[in-house]
Structures are given as C-alpha cells and as structure tokens.
Design a protein around this motif. Sequence first.
Motif, PDB file in Angstrom:
ATOM      1  N   ILE A  23     -44.056  11.431 -24.045  1.00 38.11           N
ATOM      2  CA  ILE A  23     -43.940   9.972 -24.159  1.00 38.11           C
ATOM      3  C   ILE A  23     -42.777   9.600 -25.067  1.00 38.11           C
ATOM      4  CG2 ILE A  23     -45.095   7.886 -24.995  1.00 38.11           C
ATOM      5  CD1 ILE A  23     -47.754   9.205 -24.184  1.00 38.11           C
ATOM      6  N   ILE A  24     -42.634  10.317 -26.188  1.00 38.56           N
ATOM      7  CA  ILE A  24     -41.527  10.070 -27.114  1.00 38.56           C
ATOM      8  C   ILE A  24     -40.187  10.281 -26.412  1.00 38.56           C
ATOM      9  CG2 ILE A  24     -40.344  11.019 -29.142  1.00 38.56           C
ATOM     10  CD1 ILE A  24     -43.164  11.497 -30.342  1.00 38.56           C
ATOM     11  N   LEU A  25     -40.077  11.349 -25.647  1.00 36.68           N
ATOM     12  CA  LEU A  25     -38.824  11.643 -24.952  1.00 36.68           C
ATOM     13  C   LEU A  25     -38.489  10.574 -23.916  1.00 36.68           C
ATOM     14  CD1 LEU A  25     -38.943  15.501 -24.329  1.00 36.68           C
ATOM     15  CD2 LEU A  25     -37.694  14.257 -26.090  1.00 36.68           C
ATOM     16  N   ARG A  26     -39.471  10.192 -23.125  1.00 37.35           N
ATOM     17  CA  ARG A  26     -39.206   9.176 -22.090  1.00 37.35           C
ATOM     18  C   ARG A  26     -38.867   7.825 -22.712  1.00 37.35           C
ATOM     19  NH1 ARG A  26     -43.142  12.337 -19.644  1.00 37.35           N
ATOM     20  NH2 ARG A  26     -44.873  11.086 -20.450  1.00 37.35           N
ATOM     21  N   THR A  27     -39.500   7.499 -23.826  1.00 37.50           N
ATOM     22  CA  THR A  27     -39.202   6.239 -24.513  1.00 37.50           C
ATOM     23  C   THR A  27     -37.779   6.242 -25.054  1.00 37.50           C
ATOM     24  OG1 THR A  27     -41.529   5.954 -25.126  1.00 37.50           O
ATOM     25  CG2 THR A  27     -39.907   4.691 -26.368  1.00 37.50           C
ATOM     26  N   ALA A  28     -37.399   7.343 -25.702  1.00 34.40           N
ATOM     27  CA  ALA A  28     -36.041   7.461 -26.246  1.00 34.40           C
ATOM     28  C   ALA A  28     -35.011   7.457 -25.126  1.00 34.40           C
ATOM     29  CB  ALA A  28     -35.922   8.730 -27.082  1.00 34.40           C
ATOM     30  N   ALA A  29     -35.320   8.122 -24.017  1.00 35.26           N
ATOM     31  CA  ALA A  29     -34.396   8.166 -22.883  1.00 35.26           C
ATOM     32  C   ALA A  29     -34.191   6.776 -22.311  1.00 35.26           C
ATOM     33  CB  ALA A  29     -34.927   9.109 -21.809  1.00 35.26           C
ATOM     34  N   ALA A  30     -35.269   6.017 -22.165  1.00 38.62           N
ATOM     35  CA  ALA A  30     -35.165   4.663 -21.615  1.00 38.62           C
ATOM     36  C   ALA A  30     -34.317   3.779 -22.528  1.00 38.62           C
ATOM     37  CB  ALA A  30     -36.558   4.070 -21.433  1.00 38.62           C
ATOM     38  N   ARG A  31     -34.504   3.889 -23.826  1.00 37.04           N
ATOM     39  CA  ARG A  31     -33.709   3.096 -24.772  1.00 37.04           C
ATOM     40  C   ARG A  31     -32.231   3.465 -24.707  1.00 37.04           C
ATOM     41  NH1 ARG A  31     -37.728   3.930 -29.919  1.00 37.04           N
ATOM     42  NH2 ARG A  31     -39.227   2.254 -29.456  1.00 37.04           N
ATOM     43  N   ALA A  32     -31.962   4.743 -24.448  1.00 32.77           N
ATOM     44  CA  ALA A  32     -30.581   5.233 -24.435  1.00 32.77           C
ATOM     45  C   ALA A  32     -29.907   5.051 -23.081  1.00 32.77           C
ATOM     46  CB  ALA A  32     -30.554   6.695 -24.834  1.00 32.77           C
ATOM     47  N   GLY A  33     -30.648   4.582 -22.096  1.00 31.21           N
ATOM     48  CA  GLY A  33     -30.074   4.449 -20.759  1.00 31.21           C
ATOM     49  C   GLY A  33     -29.986   5.758 -20.013  1.00 31.21           C
ATOM     50  N   VAL A  34     -30.762   6.748 -20.450  1.00 27.59           N
ATOM     51  CA  VAL A  34     -30.812   8.052 -19.781  1.00 27.59           C
ATOM     52  C   VAL A  34     -31.932   8.005 -18.750  1.00 27.59           C
ATOM     53  CG1 VAL A  34     -31.281  10.521 -20.096  1.00 27.59           C
ATOM     54  CG2 VAL A  34     -29.920   9.279 -21.790  1.00 27.59           C
ATOM     55  N   SER A  35     -31.683   8.558 -17.578  1.00 29.13           N
ATOM     56  CA  SER A  35     -32.702   8.558 -16.538  1.00 29.13           C
ATOM     57  C   SER A  35     -33.967   9.250 -17.027  1.00 29.13           C
ATOM     58  CB  SER A  35     -32.186   9.272 -15.282  1.00 29.13           C
ATOM     59  OG  SER A  35     -33.219   9.402 -14.319  1.00 29.13           O
ATOM     60  N   THR A  36     -35.103   8.590 -16.826  1.00 27.57           N
ATOM     61  CA  THR A  36     -36.379   9.170 -17.245  1.00 27.57           C
ATOM     62  C   THR A  36     -37.055   9.936 -16.109  1.00 27.57           C
ATOM     63  OG1 THR A  36     -37.553   7.127 -16.658  1.00 27.57           O
ATOM     64  CG2 THR A  36     -36.751   7.334 -18.933  1.00 27.57           C
ATOM     65  N   GLU A  37     -36.425   9.991 -14.946  1.00 29.18           N
ATOM     66  CA  GLU A  37     -37.012  10.694 -13.815  1.00 29.18           C
ATOM     67  C   GLU A  37     -37.139  12.185 -14.132  1.00 29.18           C
ATOM     68  OE1 GLU A  37     -36.341  11.376  -9.009  1.00 29.18           O
ATOM     69  OE2 GLU A  37     -34.898  10.213 -10.164  1.00 29.18           O
ATOM     70  N   ALA A  38     -38.343  12.679 -14.024  1.00 30.45           N
ATOM     71  CA  ALA A  38     -38.657  14.099 -14.249  1.00 30.45           C
ATOM     72  C   ALA A  38     -38.432  14.544 -15.695  1.00 30.45           C
ATOM     73  CB  ALA A  38     -37.849  14.989 -13.310  1.00 30.45           C
ATOM     74  N   VAL A  39     -38.325  13.594 -16.642  1.00 27.99           N
ATOM     75  CA  VAL A  39     -38.213  13.967 -18.048  1.00 27.99           C
ATOM     76  C   VAL A  39     -39.607  14.228 -18.601  1.00 27.99           C
ATOM     77  CG1 VAL A  39     -37.663  13.148 -20.372  1.00 27.99           C
ATOM     78  CG2 VAL A  39     -36.056  12.785 -18.525  1.00 27.99           C
ATOM     79  N   THR A  40     -39.824  15.429 -19.113  1.00 24.50           N
ATOM     80  CA  THR A  40     -41.084  15.818 -19.729  1.00 24.50           C
ATOM     81  C   THR A  40     -40.772  16.517 -21.042  1.00 24.50           C
ATOM     82  OG1 THR A  40     -41.228  18.060 -18.810  1.00 24.50           O
ATOM     83  CG2 THR A  40     -41.988  16.249 -17.394  1.00 24.50           C
ATOM     84  N   ALA A  41     -41.812  16.914 -21.763  1.00 29.53           N
ATOM     85  CA  ALA A  41     -41.596  17.658 -23.004  1.00 29.53           C
ATOM     86  C   ALA A  41     -40.827  18.949 -22.740  1.00 29.53           C
ATOM     87  CB  ALA A  41     -42.939  17.958 -23.671  1.00 29.53           C
ATOM     88  N   HIS A  42     -40.988  19.499 -21.538  1.00 30.54           N
ATOM     89  CA  HIS A  42     -40.310  20.746 -21.178  1.00 30.54           C
ATOM     90  C   HIS A  42     -38.807  20.545 -21.000  1.00 30.54           C
ATOM     91  CE1 HIS A  42     -40.850  24.932 -20.144  1.00 30.54           C
ATOM     92  NE2 HIS A  42     -40.070  24.800 -19.097  1.00 30.54           N
ATOM     93  N   SER A  43     -38.366  19.288 -20.892  1.00 33.06           N
ATOM     94  CA  SER A  43     -36.940  19.007 -20.724  1.00 33.06           C
ATOM     95  C   SER A  43     -36.129  19.472 -21.921  1.00 33.06           C
ATOM     96  CB  SER A  43     -36.724  17.509 -20.490  1.00 33.06           C
ATOM     97  OG  SER A  43     -37.316  17.093 -19.277  1.00 33.06           O
ATOM     98  N   LEU A  44     -36.740  19.489 -23.102  1.00 31.38           N
ATOM     99  CA  LEU A  44     -36.047  20.005 -24.285  1.00 31.38           C
ATOM    100  C   LEU A  44     -35.780  21.496 -24.144  1.00 31.38           C
ATOM    101  CD1 LEU A  44     -38.037  18.257 -27.163  1.00 31.38           C
ATOM    102  CD2 LEU A  44     -35.708  17.718 -26.414  1.00 31.38           C
ATOM    103  N   ARG A  45     -36.768  22.207 -23.651  1.00 30.61           N
ATOM    104  CA  ARG A  45     -36.661  23.669 -23.527  1.00 30.61           C
ATOM    105  C   ARG A  45     -35.631  24.071 -22.485  1.00 30.61           C
ATOM    106  NH1 ARG A  45     -39.071  28.453 -24.665  1.00 30.61           N
ATOM    107  NH2 ARG A  45     -39.738  29.872 -23.026  1.00 30.61           N
TER     108      ARG A  45
END
Length: 344
Positions: free
Chosen positions: A273-295
Amino acid sequence: MTGGASELDHTISAATAQRIADAVPRNTVRAYAADRAAFRRWCALVGRTPLPATAETAAEYTRFLADGGALRADGRRSGPAAPRSIDRALSAIRTEHRENGYGGLPDLFGARRILTGLRKDRAERGVRDRQAAPLSVEDVRAMVGACDPGTLAGARDRALIALGFSMMVRRSELVALNAIGDLADRPGGVEVLIRASKTDQEAIGDTVAVHYGSSPATCPVRLLGAWRERLAGVRPGEGPLWVPIDQRDRMPGMAGYSGKPGSGRLSGQAVGIILRTAAARAGVSTEAVTAHSLRVGGATAAYQAGNDPLKIARRGRWKDGSPVFLRYIRDADKWKHDPMDGVL
C-alpha cells in the motif's frame, strides 16, 4: 518388555507440537489456513469428505478451482485460479492429511494432470501469471521525492523504499527488522541482519552491507538514519523498525493514536500500500506494483548497472541457480544484448 511401540510412543506434548508449528513461516500458515477452509466449504457444498480426501475428490476440486476459483465464506467465487494458487491449495490439503496421520493422501495424480492441462491451455491462450512490476532507479527517486520528510509517515516511507530497493528484500524480511538489534552502523554504511528468510528456513541468519548511496536524496543509509532518529524520538529502545502510522501522523505509543491495536509492527500488506501510494503521488504507474517490486527492481537495476549476477543473487539471498532470479536477468538482458546484432 515387548518390542512394539506403545500408544505413548506415538504422542507428542503440547510444547513439542507448538515448536513444530512455530517452525512454519507465518505467511504460509495463513495461506494454508485459508486454502483448507475453502476446501472444507466446497466439500460441505458438494457432500464430499475433506479428511481423508480421495484422489477423485482432489481431482474434482482442482477442476473446480480452475473453472471458477475458491469458494469464499460469503458463498462467492474468487475467479478462475492461477496454477500457482491451485498448487498451493493442493499442498495445503496434502500437508493437513500428513499432520493428521494420513501421509501420502490424497493421491494427486489426477489433480496434477488437470493442473498440467491448465498450464498448457493458458500458454496457448497467451495468459501469463501476474508478475510484480520492477521499479526502476528513476521510479524510486520519484517516489522518495514524493514523500514528505517533515512527517513521520514520509520519513518512514522514504527510508523503507530506499532500503528495500537497495537490499532487494522480500517483504517478510523487511517488516521483520528491529530498530536496534538488527542494525549496526559501520564507517561505510549500515549492516543489516536478516534473521531468517524464505531460503534460510533454519534461521541461520545473514547480514547485508548497505553502503552510502551516490545521491543523498535517495541514499538508503542517510534516509534510514533520518527515520531512526524520528523513531527514537517517539519510541526509544528496541522494537519494530517499521511501524504503522495513522491518518493524523501518529504511531503506536503516541497520544491519540487511532490505528488498529496489534504488535506495533508494519504488516507485509501495508508495504504494498505504501509503495502504490508513493507511486501514485510521483506519477509512476501503479499497475502491477507490489511489495515485491522493490526486490525485482533492485536486482534488475543492479544488473543493468553492470554488476556481477552472482553477487546480486548473494545480496538478494536467492538460491544458486534460482529460476526466478534467472528470469529477472533474462528480462533485463533482452534489451541490453541482442544475439542477432550484426546478423540481419
């Protein structure tokens, strides 16, 4: 004395049973519990016996999952299940049988055949399992920049994103970190202790050396240090490194905190949830963004920067020859090296 085993020889104490149960990762316990409950609901609906289940019951349930998904508590279906989800459900059923003295049951020959057919059918239709989207270095910079460092939540999220990306951590490893015992300051950065992981079921532990970054704005060491200072100002002493923060920017222990009661540790689900929220604020696509996206993003970025795949795999604690890690490398490589370069 007789040579046969007595009833006592086949019993274990409650303390021993608890030790055995505690050895199973919590995420696996939760997933298996949900899978087993769904199987029992289906058995009750169709009049079959869940324990011990027959090979025919296992095969029918596999088809049921493939056609419409698991049966929820409210009676609805979850939608056609992916092969990986069905595989996990079958494992949950099989282990429950073993735990209850029905080792080797149910026979999964028919169920596995159905699962193989499902995979072939999905391949023919061009359906692929949903994969976490890798975050790029540019994405991470934008997401960190979109977090307000003046707030507790912003300071936490900046550090969480940068550290998770740099360490290539699983979300379970990230949220398990403690603020003091798992962090050791070093001249070149900070050494982070991973007490246990998916590939370290014996909990031997491993340490990851996190170096200072080239950019202060996204340096994992500096951002982590800033968050540790804020955290210590509110909660001095040992405790979870990542804590939940409510809508009014208050964390557990602060007057007026309105979050859910619990351990005071951030959940793995909250990381996504933190990642998708930050991505949305930054204008980064949230499609398929999960906690595993960091890894996956950290591993991909490290390889694209020219680093040794073996060292990357060691840092991310992938097993030698991990097909998952090799897929990340292939995905990054296909636009980096063209085997047909100079041919056509």
